[in-house]
Design an enzyme around this catalytic site. Sequence first.
Site, PDB file in Angstrom:
ATOM      1  N   GLY A  13      65.882  -2.932 -46.327  1.00  0.00           N
ATOM      2  CA  GLY A  13      65.536  -4.208 -48.183  1.00  0.00           C
ATOM      3  C   GLY A  13      65.821  -5.905 -47.171  1.00  0.00           C
ATOM      4  N   ASP A  54      73.964  -3.140 -61.086  1.00  0.00           N
ATOM      5  CA  ASP A  54      74.256  -1.649 -60.634  1.00  0.00           C
ATOM      6  C   ASP A  54      72.474  -0.855 -60.804  1.00  0.00           C
ATOM      7  OD1 ASP A  54      73.525   1.035 -60.676  1.00  0.00           O
ATOM      8  OD2 ASP A  54      76.023   1.176 -60.335  1.00  0.00           O
ATOM      9  N   TYR A 178      68.231  14.938 -51.535  1.00  0.00           N
ATOM     10  CA  TYR A 178      67.427  13.778 -51.570  1.00  0.00           C
ATOM     11  C   TYR A 178      65.728  13.958 -51.469  1.00  0.00           C
ATOM     12  CZ  TYR A 178      65.712   9.471 -48.920  1.00  0.00           C
ATOM     13  OH  TYR A 178      65.288   8.528 -48.703  1.00  0.00           O
TER      14      TYR A 178
END
Length: 352
Positions: A13, A54, A178
């Site tokens: 990011g 969040d 995942y």
Amino acid sequence: MRVLITGGAGFIGTHVVDVLTTRGHDPAVLDALLPSVHPGSPPTAAGADWIQGDIRDREVVRRALRGVDAVCHQAAMVGLGKDFADAPEYVACNDLGTAVLLSAMAEAGVRDLVLASSMVVYGEGRYDCPVHGRVRPGPRPVVALEAGRFEPECPVCGQELVPGPVDEDAPVDPRNVYATTKLAQEHLAAAWARTTGGRAVALRYHNVYGPGMPRDTPYAGVASFFRSALERGEAPRVFEDGRQRRDFVHVRDVAYANAVALEAVGGRASGVLTAYNAGSGTPHTVGEMAAELAAAHGGPAPVVTGEFRLGDVRHITADSRRLKAELGWQPEVAFATGMAEFATAGLRGAVA
């Protein structure tokens, strides 16, 4: 263009924020800044607006979406984790978080999305049998792994298979928690696009490495494990026989892929999600990567242990021609150059 980058304080990011800023966009960052992921002060990009919160909090997400033109969704738990006890947290962070984000985007009228997906949705890569042609091997039996037989076999005749690059039209077959959550993210984004008339791109990252990777955490990638070991003066421990084939792609190239996808997504047909592999296109074995990194670092040579992890696949490499042809993306960091840089680059602090 004002772009919200979820997980914008994370490894990938932060690089996306930097690239977007350089290209004249207006990035905004939403990140929970969890101490387990960000043990120190997270890196920041000059000029980026920040919201700490969040992604599962609807009000936080609504606030982050104000004035936004597009979303680059990077926020996720990554890696294999510790064991299946992590499953509820993976599903909550990756899938519930994505659902909350997409719901808020529908409400806010934000219709352009680039989703960070992963090559793990494919399971094993492409395989050909000398006798039976293209085949799809199932999970490798534990008894074979324990005996050091790591190569998948033809499910018809039992012969060893020839691996090759996987393209975006290959069947998906996630092999761990995942991977399952990443595929679910794609399905959620596709459903959102169909329902709202949105436009979505899923970038299926291959093995991303580079400056700013976290150290000493079970949620990082293999490159980080090896780099952390070298920093401690220890030899990288290579599982299986080290001949597993992967596509190691530099984080700056992945950030650039996000930028070109964001700039192109608004011109795509509405109601559709398009998936692209994001890999270097040049496969290397895990053993080769460990040796290259150790040599560049000047540390101990790798040790091949014969150990294995259930849920790991043997070979998975990328065919990224679609991303290159349709969006004009080209990876620029060569393997040796990238590993030499990564061998001495800074890592994120140890997890408390």
